[in-house]
Design an enzyme around this catalytic site. Sequence first.
Site, PDB file in Angstrom:
ATOM      1  CB  SER A 123       0.632  24.284 -28.859  1.00 32.33           C
ATOM      2  OG  SER A 123       0.320  23.130 -28.123  1.00 32.33           O
ATOM      3  CE  LYS A 160       2.226  20.836 -30.685  1.00 28.69           C
ATOM      4  NZ  LYS A 160       2.381  20.975 -29.232  1.00 28.69           N
TER       5      LYS A 160
END
Lengths: 204, 204
Positions: A123, A160
């Site tokens: 990701s 993230k």
Amino acid sequence: MKDITSQQNKVLNCIQVYIKKTGFPPTRADICRELGFKSPNSAETHLRALEKKGFIAIESGTSRGISIINPEIEHDGNDYPIIGLVAAGSPTLAAENVEKVFNCPQGFFGSNFDYFLRVRGLSMKDAGIMEDDLIAVKKTQDIKNGDIVIARIDDEVTVKYFHRHSPKIVHLQPANEEFSNIEIDLEHTELFIEGKSVGLIREN
Amino acid sequence: MKDITSQQNKVLNCIQVYIKKTGFPPTRADICRELGFKSPNSAETHLRALEKKGFIAIESGTSRGISIINPEIEHDGNDYPIIGLVAAGSPTLAAENVEKVFNCPQGFFGSNFDYFLRVRGLSMKDAGIMEDDLIAVKKTQDIKNGDIVIARIDDEVTVKYFHRHSPKIVHLQPANEEFSNIEIDLEHTELFIEGKSVGLIREN
DNA sequence: CATTATACTGTATATATATTCAGTATTAAT
DNA sequence: ATTAATACTGAATATATATACAGTATAATG
């Protein structure tokens, strides 16, 4: 921290030197030999005094179960644990989560850090963070927009980009087109920031 | 240092984690408990194998008499030079090319390596290699297809995937759509392989 | 003056621990 | 085909070790 007597200090130093020399703590008899005591109880009473004063910890019923308590150096050593990033569950420093320990100079990445996190998934691919990379994680709540954070949402751990849009809204952005933005309303969802990334290691 | 089996590695990691957690080494029974063995002799034999291979020392007749041997202390090679990847010119270990030295345990990336190379540009972006990353370079000619190599073509140094298409034709592939493949005919162009990437470090 | 902490010697012992021996099974090398 | 190494279980044992108990003595404390 309470006072230490000169004899207790000798014993404390003796333990430190012994560990440095051998790699493991001394027995009562070892201490007697080093300091010239003739009874193991001499060592025993000193150890109990040092324990009571908070300089050492003694594991009951355990041979050589002496450990030195060093409050000023939290992350003294060069051995940093590697924590697996599990899909669910928090990456605590509990033994079952520690893959192995990685020897690395302190302050390797400029700032200090607490542990390595093994990355799962892609990701954050466009940020150059690939599967199985090790992220150096510093446990802190001091996060700026754009920092790469290790966040926990309902026992789900994720890596993230952090972006605070308003006091109540936080965006967690992946660095991969195939993944979508996570928008978090802090009034309805609990967000815990484990820390932020201060570096990366890849083993080929 | 000889090879280590995966089970022996588990035991070695277990010892390191145990020491980190408790301050003293484990007993045979402790290792069994941590790793699920049912006989103390399972731990014993692994310990003897690790001792024989030089990873640990065992003090005979001594409880918890295990100490971990750190080979990087004997071999003083803790300081690795960082070489800047200049557009032209070879990244030799000459003093003028050394940006700074970086302290790092030997064998940090499994295999040994010789120096760090500071990456310029984003031609290997999709391989997770970003600008300013440090690639751990091992000087070797033992290259397999798919390895990330540090190659020199007419004093031009570049980092690319290596693919040998035929005895005379080598492809150097970037990991970025915006860059194009480099096809090299060894009969007409000289290609020198400086080495290959065995690891990566990013300082945030 | 009684109490507590320090600083030891000396003996005793339950148990924590290393270590050997006897097996079984699998895999890699010679 | 045989040896050697790995990877275990299970039991047995000598000893290494923590720890309690019985003393002696000095100094500080309230």
